[in-house]
Design a protein around this motif. Sequence first.
Motif, PDB file in Angstrom:
ATOM      1  N   GLU A  71       0.827  -1.206   0.000  1.00 18.79           N
ATOM      2  CA  GLU A  71       0.000   0.000   0.000  1.00 18.79           C
ATOM      3  C   GLU A  71       0.865   1.262   0.000  1.00 18.79           C
ATOM      4  O   GLU A  71       0.507   2.271  -0.624  1.00 18.79           O
ATOM      5  CB  GLU A  71      -0.918   0.003   1.218  1.00 18.79           C
ATOM      6  N   ALA A  72       1.998   1.225   0.680  1.00 22.48           N
ATOM      7  CA  ALA A  72       2.888   2.388   0.702  1.00 22.48           C
ATOM      8  C   ALA A  72       3.401   2.707  -0.700  1.00 22.48           C
ATOM      9  O   ALA A  72       3.544   3.876  -1.066  1.00 22.48           O
ATOM     10  CB  ALA A  72       4.055   2.143   1.654  1.00 22.48           C
ATOM     11  N   ASP A  73       3.677   1.678  -1.505  1.00 23.70           N
ATOM     12  CA  ASP A  73       4.109   1.901  -2.885  1.00 23.70           C
ATOM     13  C   ASP A  73       2.969   2.482  -3.723  1.00 23.70           C
ATOM     14  O   ASP A  73       3.194   3.337  -4.584  1.00 23.70           O
ATOM     15  CB  ASP A  73       4.600   0.595  -3.511  1.00 23.70           C
ATOM     16  N   ARG A  74       1.755   2.020  -3.481  1.00 24.77           N
ATOM     17  CA  ARG A  74       0.610   2.551  -4.235  1.00 24.77           C
ATOM     18  C   ARG A  74       0.392   4.026  -3.915  1.00 24.77           C
ATOM     19  O   ARG A  74       0.000   4.810  -4.786  1.00 24.77           O
ATOM     20  CB  ARG A  74      -0.643   1.734  -3.920  1.00 24.77           C
ATOM     21  N   GLN A  75       0.648   4.415  -2.680  1.00 27.48           N
ATOM     22  CA  GLN A  75       0.543   5.833  -2.333  1.00 27.48           C
ATOM     23  C   GLN A  75       1.615   6.648  -3.044  1.00 27.48           C
ATOM     24  O   GLN A  75       1.358   7.771  -3.498  1.00 27.48           O
ATOM     25  CB  GLN A  75       0.670   5.993  -0.815  1.00 27.48           C
ATOM     26  N   GLU A  76       2.815   6.091  -3.153  1.00 29.04           N
ATOM     27  CA  GLU A  76       3.884   6.777  -3.880  1.00 29.04           C
ATOM     28  C   GLU A  76       3.556   6.905  -5.362  1.00 29.04           C
ATOM     29  O   GLU A  76       3.951   7.868  -6.017  1.00 29.04           O
ATOM     30  CB  GLU A  76       5.209   6.029  -3.710  1.00 29.04           C
ATOM     31  N   LEU A  77       2.838   5.926  -5.892  1.00 30.42           N
ATOM     32  CA  LEU A  77       2.469   5.952  -7.309  1.00 30.42           C
ATOM     33  C   LEU A  77       1.701   7.227  -7.639  1.00 30.42           C
ATOM     34  O   LEU A  77       1.907   7.844  -8.694  1.00 30.42           O
ATOM     35  CB  LEU A  77       1.631   4.715  -7.638  1.00 30.42           C
ATOM     36  N   ASP A  78       0.832   7.647  -6.735  1.00 29.72           N
ATOM     37  CA  ASP A  78       0.023   8.852  -6.968  1.00 29.72           C
ATOM     38  C   ASP A  78       0.858  10.128  -6.910  1.00 29.72           C
ATOM     39  O   ASP A  78       0.429  11.170  -7.402  1.00 29.72           O
ATOM     40  CB  ASP A  78      -1.097   8.933  -5.927  1.00 29.72           C
ATOM     41  N   LYS A  79       2.048  10.041  -6.326  1.00 31.96           N
ATOM     42  CA  LYS A  79       2.915  11.221  -6.199  1.00 31.96           C
ATOM     43  C   LYS A  79       3.969  11.286  -7.298  1.00 31.96           C
ATOM     44  O   LYS A  79       4.758  12.236  -7.327  1.00 31.96           O
ATOM     45  CB  LYS A  79       3.626  11.202  -4.839  1.00 31.96           C
ATOM     46  N   THR A  80       3.998  10.278  -8.165  1.00 35.04           N
ATOM     47  CA  THR A  80       5.088  10.140  -9.137  1.00 35.04           C
ATOM     48  C   THR A  80       4.629  10.516 -10.535  1.00 35.04           C
ATOM     49  O   THR A  80       3.536  10.137 -10.958  1.00 35.04           O
ATOM     50  CB  THR A  80       5.637   8.699  -9.131  1.00 35.04           C
ATOM     51  N   ARG A  81       5.482  11.217 -11.253  1.00 38.86           N
ATOM     52  CA  ARG A  81       5.208  11.603 -12.637  1.00 38.86           C
ATOM     53  C   ARG A  81       6.098  10.773 -13.551  1.00 38.86           C
ATOM     54  O   ARG A  81       7.307  10.648 -13.302  1.00 38.86           O
ATOM     55  CB  ARG A  81       5.528  13.083 -12.826  1.00 38.86           C
ATOM     56  N   PHE A  82       5.518  10.244 -14.621  1.00 38.44           N
ATOM     57  CA  PHE A  82       6.232   9.311 -15.492  1.00 38.44           C
ATOM     58  C   PHE A  82       6.525   9.963 -16.840  1.00 38.44           C
ATOM     59  O   PHE A  82       5.610  10.429 -17.525  1.00 38.44           O
ATOM     60  CB  PHE A  82       5.410   8.033 -15.676  1.00 38.44           C
ATOM     61  N   ILE A  83       7.806   9.981 -17.185  1.00 34.84           N
ATOM     62  CA  ILE A  83       8.229  10.658 -18.409  1.00 34.84           C
ATOM     63  C   ILE A  83       7.543  10.055 -19.629  1.00 34.84           C
ATOM     64  O   ILE A  83       7.004  10.779 -20.479  1.00 34.84           O
ATOM     65  CB  ILE A  83       9.759  10.586 -18.555  1.00 34.84           C
ATOM     66  N   LEU A  84       7.552   8.728 -19.725  1.00 35.36           N
ATOM     67  CA  LEU A  84       6.938   8.090 -20.885  1.00 35.36           C
ATOM     68  C   LEU A  84       5.419   8.130 -20.825  1.00 35.36           C
ATOM     69  O   LEU A  84       4.750   7.759 -21.788  1.00 35.36           O
ATOM     70  CB  LEU A  84       7.436   6.652 -21.013  1.00 35.36           C
ATOM     71  N   GLY A  85       4.882   8.592 -19.705  1.00 38.96           N
ATOM     72  CA  GLY A  85       3.437   8.734 -19.601  1.00 38.96           C
ATOM     73  C   GLY A  85       2.872   9.827 -20.490  1.00 38.96           C
ATOM     74  O   GLY A  85       1.660   9.856 -20.738  1.00 38.96           O
ATOM     75  N   VAL A  86       3.737  10.725 -20.986  1.00 39.54           N
ATOM     76  CA  VAL A  86       3.247  11.788 -21.877  1.00 39.54           C
ATOM     77  C   VAL A  86       3.015  11.263 -23.288  1.00 39.54           C
ATOM     78  O   VAL A  86       2.451  11.970 -24.126  1.00 39.54           O
ATOM     79  CB  VAL A  86       4.215  12.984 -21.904  1.00 39.54           C
ATOM     80  N   GLY A  87       3.467  10.036 -23.564  1.00 39.18           N
ATOM     81  CA  GLY A  87       3.289   9.456 -24.892  1.00 39.18           C
ATOM     82  C   GLY A  87       4.341   9.932 -25.881  1.00 39.18           C
ATOM     83  O   GLY A  87       5.093  10.887 -25.626  1.00 39.18           O
ATOM     84  N   LEU A  88       4.373   9.271 -27.027  1.00 39.50           N
ATOM     85  CA  LEU A  88       5.366   9.590 -28.047  1.00 39.50           C
ATOM     86  C   LEU A  88       5.233  11.032 -28.524  1.00 39.50           C
ATOM     87  O   LEU A  88       6.237  11.742 -28.671  1.00 39.50           O
ATOM     88  CB  LEU A  88       5.221   8.632 -29.236  1.00 39.50           C
ATOM     89  N   PHE A  89       4.006  11.491 -28.722  1.00 45.18           N
ATOM     90  CA  PHE A  89       3.799  12.855 -29.203  1.00 45.18           C
ATOM     91  C   PHE A  89       4.296  13.869 -28.181  1.00 45.18           C
ATOM     92  O   PHE A  89       4.947  14.861 -28.531  1.00 45.18           O
ATOM     93  CB  PHE A  89       2.318  13.090 -29.504  1.00 45.18           C
ATOM     94  N   GLY A  90       4.028  13.616 -26.900  1.00 47.84           N
ATOM     95  CA  GLY A  90       4.468  14.528 -25.855  1.00 47.84           C
ATOM     96  C   GLY A  90       5.979  14.599 -25.763  1.00 47.84           C
ATOM     97  O   GLY A  90       6.552  15.679 -25.555  1.00 47.84           O
ATOM     98  N   VAL A  91       6.647  13.452 -25.903  1.00 46.58           N
ATOM     99  CA  VAL A  91       8.103  13.420 -25.855  1.00 46.58           C
ATOM    100  C   VAL A  91       8.687  14.206 -27.037  1.00 46.58           C
ATOM    101  O   VAL A  91       9.610  15.014 -26.869  1.00 46.58           O
ATOM    102  CB  VAL A  91       8.614  11.965 -25.861  1.00 46.58           C
ATOM    103  N   LEU A  92       8.140  13.976 -28.227  1.00 43.80           N
ATOM    104  CA  LEU A  92       8.642  14.679 -29.415  1.00 43.80           C
ATOM    105  C   LEU A  92       8.401  16.176 -29.319  1.00 43.80           C
ATOM    106  O   LEU A  92       9.229  16.990 -29.762  1.00 43.80           O
ATOM    107  CB  LEU A  92       7.967  14.110 -30.669  1.00 43.80           C
TER     108      LEU A  92
END
Length: 430
Positions: free
Chosen positions: A49-70
């Motif tokens: 559960e502690a990791d799941r709470q951290e998940l909500d605080k974390t931003r993922f670079i590849l989460g922006v998608g290919l278009f966002g990265v480009l």
Amino acid sequence: MSITVAYLVNQYPKVSHSFIRREILALEADGIPVLRFSVRSCATELVDEADRQELDKTRFILGVGLFGVLLSFCRVAISRPSQFWQSFRLAWKLGRRSEQGILYHLIYLAEACVLLEWLNQADVAHLHAHFGTNSTTVALLCRSLGGPPYSFTVHGPEEFDKVQAIGLPEKIKRADFVVAISSFGKSQLYRWCSLDQWPKIHVVHCGVDQVYLDHPFTPMPTEPQFVCIGRLCEDKGQLLLVQAAQQLIQEGFRFRLVLVGDGTIRPEIEALIAAHHLQPYIEITGWASNVEVRRHLLNAWVMVLPSFAEGLPVAIMEALALGRPVISTTIAGIPELVKPGVCGWLTPPSSVEDLVSTMRQALQASPEHLEHLGRQGAARVAQQHNVAIEAGKLAILFRASSERHQNQPAVTASHSYRDLSVTNAYSKAP
């Protein structure tokens, strides 16, 4: 001094990275806000559960998608062309020498562009990466693009297995400071940088938190049981551990062995267990939450980790903190914590014969002797691996870095250690 620090990890949160979560939370308790960034997510693997709470605080670079990265790639190239082309050449140079090649390093450059924009928006004073592999490559390129000073923690053994392929000397040179998790790790970093870089390398141990340090001593269970905690992989030596268990069972010893974890060689381990009909004696649990790990440790007489390659495993710290002695190997940073006759046993790596002999000693030891070893181990962990104390060392380094760069904005990280005042500032830090 108020500063904001960003953490970058290739995958965070992650089952095997609880020590990073503890470090971040301890830094925040020390008054340093920490932003979490990760290249990619492994959310589906999380069990705690502690990791799941951290998940909500974390931003993922590849989460922006290919278009966002480009898009970020193009914006940075247009807005700061000189720094972009300097960073492009750096990525090309690192890529030519690497295992992954130039294409991957151009991808790292694109990821650095995304991260740069996020760090600028958040007014981050310092970027810290864990592991000297691709996450530190992204941090280095982000710095080259004009981002904040960076540092990184080297764990081993992966970084020391392919020093040139991951560009470790270049990463040390350009970093503001570098952290090793043991004196052994520090010595290996010394090997790969010039003498004038040595003052920037510091030992900050991975730590355990108060849940472990304050846990009341639990007497040894009545039934003999060993526990091994870690990824199921060649480096951890679980296949040899099963062989050792089989030999002891043939000798007439009766005990249980619990393997807590999962990984690439699980099928091979299961096949070996089946071939020797060891199912009544050996259990594989798969990944476990922190609560489950503590339960498995407290149900055991001894924690066993017969690794071939390590940094300094957090599982050993957790076992000792809970008063369970440890059997491990004479490699890397392990002997800095596990002292034979004090809190456990050490064996030569890869020696099934020595492992059998040592496990036999543990099975023949009295509960009083095992408890004595466990209590001494708990004292050693409290002294060397209290996460609040270790994070405090990092906080000093982060604040010193921010102050130094505010006072000397024109001095780059790769040359700042030529100045005696900077070296002296580091010599005051733990």
